[in-house]
Motif scaffolding. Structure first.
Motif, PDB file in Angstrom:
ATOM      1  N   LEU A   3      39.382  58.760  97.885  1.00  0.00           N
ATOM      2  CA  LEU A   3      40.513  59.667  97.726  1.00  0.00           C
ATOM      3  C   LEU A   3      40.654  60.508  98.979  1.00  0.00           C
ATOM      4  N   SER A   4      41.884  60.837  99.314  1.00  0.00           N
ATOM      5  CA  SER A   4      42.122  61.712 100.456  1.00  0.00           C
ATOM      6  C   SER A   4      41.798  63.146 100.071  1.00  0.00           C
ATOM      7  N   THR A   5      41.659  63.997 101.089  1.00  0.00           N
ATOM      8  CA  THR A   5      41.425  65.422 100.842  1.00  0.00           C
ATOM      9  C   THR A   5      42.552  66.003  99.996  1.00  0.00           C
ATOM     10  N   SER A   6      43.775  65.634 100.306  1.00  0.00           N
ATOM     11  CA  SER A   6      44.930  66.138  99.559  1.00  0.00           C
ATOM     12  C   SER A   6      44.874  65.697  98.098  1.00  0.00           C
ATOM     13  N   GLU A   7      44.524  64.447  97.856  1.00  0.00           N
ATOM     14  CA  GLU A   7      44.439  63.953  96.479  1.00  0.00           C
ATOM     15  C   GLU A   7      43.357  64.706  95.706  1.00  0.00           C
ATOM     16  N   GLU A   8      42.228  64.952  96.346  1.00  0.00           N
ATOM     17  CA  GLU A   8      41.163  65.696  95.670  1.00  0.00           C
ATOM     18  C   GLU A   8      41.591  67.122  95.364  1.00  0.00           C
ATOM     19  N   ASN A   9      42.321  67.745  96.281  1.00  0.00           N
ATOM     20  CA  ASN A   9      42.803  69.106  96.040  1.00  0.00           C
ATOM     21  C   ASN A   9      43.762  69.148  94.852  1.00  0.00           C
ATOM     22  N   TYR A  10      44.616  68.142  94.741  1.00  0.00           N
ATOM     23  CA  TYR A  10      45.542  68.075  93.603  1.00  0.00           C
ATOM     24  C   TYR A  10      44.780  67.915  92.293  1.00  0.00           C
ATOM     25  N   ILE A  11      43.813  67.019  92.283  1.00  0.00           N
ATOM     26  CA  ILE A  11      43.055  66.758  91.057  1.00  0.00           C
ATOM     27  C   ILE A  11      42.323  68.017  90.603  1.00  0.00           C
ATOM     28  N   LYS A  12      41.694  68.708  91.539  1.00  0.00           N
ATOM     29  CA  LYS A  12      40.966  69.936  91.184  1.00  0.00           C
ATOM     30  C   LYS A  12      41.929  71.006  90.680  1.00  0.00           C
ATOM     31  N   SER A  13      43.083  71.135  91.306  1.00  0.00           N
ATOM     32  CA  SER A  13      44.058  72.140  90.880  1.00  0.00           C
ATOM     33  C   SER A  13      44.604  71.831  89.492  1.00  0.00           C
ATOM     34  N   ILE A  14      44.855  70.571  89.214  1.00  0.00           N
ATOM     35  CA  ILE A  14      45.329  70.190  87.875  1.00  0.00           C
ATOM     36  C   ILE A  14      44.271  70.560  86.836  1.00  0.00           C
ATOM     37  N   TYR A  15      43.018  70.289  87.155  1.00  0.00           N
ATOM     38  CA  TYR A  15      41.930  70.616  86.221  1.00  0.00           C
ATOM     39  C   TYR A  15      41.919  72.108  85.902  1.00  0.00           C
ATOM     40  N   HIS A  16      41.988  72.952  86.925  1.00  0.00           N
ATOM     41  CA  HIS A  16      41.944  74.398  86.702  1.00  0.00           C
ATOM     42  C   HIS A  16      43.187  74.884  85.946  1.00  0.00           C
ATOM     43  N   LEU A  17      44.342  74.296  86.222  1.00  0.00           N
ATOM     44  CA  LEU A  17      45.554  74.678  85.504  1.00  0.00           C
ATOM     45  C   LEU A  17      45.473  74.259  84.039  1.00  0.00           C
ATOM     46  N   THR A  75      36.483  62.913  87.831  1.00  0.00           N
ATOM     47  CA  THR A  75      36.664  63.071  89.279  1.00  0.00           C
ATOM     48  C   THR A  75      36.749  64.542  89.649  1.00  0.00           C
ATOM     49  N   ALA A  76      37.509  65.317  88.864  1.00  0.00           N
ATOM     50  CA  ALA A  76      37.645  66.750  89.124  1.00  0.00           C
ATOM     51  C   ALA A  76      36.297  67.450  89.009  1.00  0.00           C
ATOM     52  N   LEU A  77      35.527  67.114  87.990  1.00  0.00           N
ATOM     53  CA  LEU A  77      34.223  67.742  87.792  1.00  0.00           C
ATOM     54  C   LEU A  77      33.261  67.389  88.918  1.00  0.00           C
ATOM     55  N   SER A  78      33.387  66.189  89.460  1.00  0.00           N
ATOM     56  CA  SER A  78      32.549  65.804  90.600  1.00  0.00           C
ATOM     57  C   SER A  78      32.869  66.650  91.822  1.00  0.00           C
ATOM     58  N   ILE A  79      34.166  66.894  92.053  1.00  0.00           N
ATOM     59  CA  ILE A  79      34.594  67.736  93.187  1.00  0.00           C
ATOM     60  C   ILE A  79      34.103  69.168  92.986  1.00  0.00           C
ATOM     61  N   ILE A  80      34.263  69.679  91.768  1.00  0.00           N
ATOM     62  CA  ILE A  80      33.834  71.043  91.454  1.00  0.00           C
ATOM     63  C   ILE A  80      32.317  71.171  91.596  1.00  0.00           C
ATOM     64  N   GLU A 106      35.388  74.869 100.344  1.00  0.00           N
ATOM     65  CA  GLU A 106      36.592  74.059 100.183  1.00  0.00           C
ATOM     66  C   GLU A 106      36.593  72.886 101.151  1.00  0.00           C
ATOM     67  N   GLU A 107      36.025  73.074 102.322  1.00  0.00           N
ATOM     68  CA  GLU A 107      35.933  72.003 103.302  1.00  0.00           C
ATOM     69  C   GLU A 107      34.768  71.067 102.975  1.00  0.00           C
ATOM     70  N   LEU A 108      33.627  71.643 102.643  1.00  0.00           N
ATOM     71  CA  LEU A 108      32.436  70.840 102.399  1.00  0.00           C
ATOM     72  C   LEU A 108      32.542  69.986 101.135  1.00  0.00           C
ATOM     73  N   GLU A 109      33.336  70.421 100.168  1.00  0.00           N
ATOM     74  CA  GLU A 109      33.434  69.680  98.905  1.00  0.00           C
ATOM     75  C   GLU A 109      33.978  68.265  99.088  1.00  0.00           C
ATOM     76  N   HIS A 110      34.635  68.014 100.205  1.00  0.00           N
ATOM     77  CA  HIS A 110      35.229  66.690 100.432  1.00  0.00           C
ATOM     78  C   HIS A 110      34.255  65.708 101.064  1.00  0.00           C
ATOM     79  N   VAL A 111      33.045  66.181 101.352  1.00  0.00           N
ATOM     80  CA  VAL A 111      31.974  65.272 101.780  1.00  0.00           C
ATOM     81  C   VAL A 111      31.409  64.663 100.508  1.00  0.00           C
TER      82      VAL A 111
END
Length: 224
Positions: A3-17, A75-80, A106-111
């Motif tokens: 997943l791209s950084t942008s896709e991961e950011n969207y997934i995490k934001s959807i989870y929190h919303l 996927t969201a929980l993995s990023i979190i 926020e930067e390191l989470e994408h590793v």
């Protein structure tokens, strides 16, 4: 799945919303709310949702709303998990203040190396909560249960232990640090002022001070 950084950011934001959504809607999120959360245009959100649906990460029906499916939630929980482990590392091992670590994490989470995150978790001693008191998902995406109450619910003169913070903006964390309030702080309420619901609080080895209702509502405590 890559997943791209942008896709991961969207997934995490959807989870929190979804967590903040009215349960009567089944935790469905709308496009405008996500666009506001990510500070982008609704059209851009729509384009991304189509990509996430193609990758089978969300349930999405135009004009109705969307939510993460089981795969998207994991996927969201993995990023979190990665984000909160990095925050713990930055505070506990590198000595960062708790109000300085979010942007770096926020930067390191994408590793996304699973081996790296596994070794990081082991190195840190498998922590259950991050520096702000938020639960860290385990490797299977399970969240530890934290039994806590809002500071306003703490009986007068009874001692509670600060367990988490609701508003984790740098401004709020800076204010709490100014008052000497952190995760694990022992705190009690001496008085509630009827005029504006502000509280006089007392911390161990510190003089009593007054905090506003807004600040108090963002502090959660353990209490037996």
């Amino acid at each position: 799945m890559n997943l791209s950084t942008s896709e991961e950011n969207y997934i995490k934001s959807i989870y929190h919303l979804q967590l903040a959504a009215d349960t009567s809607t089944g935790s469905v999120v709308n496009t405008n709310a996500l666009a506001k959360q990510l500070n982008t245009k609704a059209a851009s959100v729509t384009d991304m949702l189509k990509k996430l649906k193609t990758k089978k990460l969300i349930q999405y029906e135009r004009y109705y709303g969307f939510k993460l499916n089981e795969k998207g939630t994991q996927t969201a929980l993995s990023i979190i998990r990665r984000h909160r482990l990095w925050e713990y590392f930055l505070v506990s091992k590198l000595g960062f203040d708790w109000d300085k670590v979010h942007i770096i994490a926020e930067e390191l989470e994408h590793v996304s190396s699973m081996e790296l995150i596994k070794k990081l978790d082991t190195y840190l001693g498998n922590p259950k909560i991050d520096p702000h008191g938020d639960p860290i998902p385990d490797v299977n995406g399970r969240l530890p249960v934290i039994k806590q109450i809002n500071l306003f619910m703490l009986p007068l003169k009874k001692t509670g232990i600060v367990s988490s913070v609701g508003n984790q903006s740098p401004q709020m964390l800076e204010m709490l640090k100014h008052y000497g309030i952190g995760i694990g702080s022992q705190i009690k309420i001496n008085k509630v002022f009827d005029f504006d619901n502000s509280l006089e609080i007392k911390l161990v080895k510190q003089p009593a001070c007054i905090i506003s209702e807004q600040v108090a509502k963002n502090i959660f405590v353990y209490h037996d």
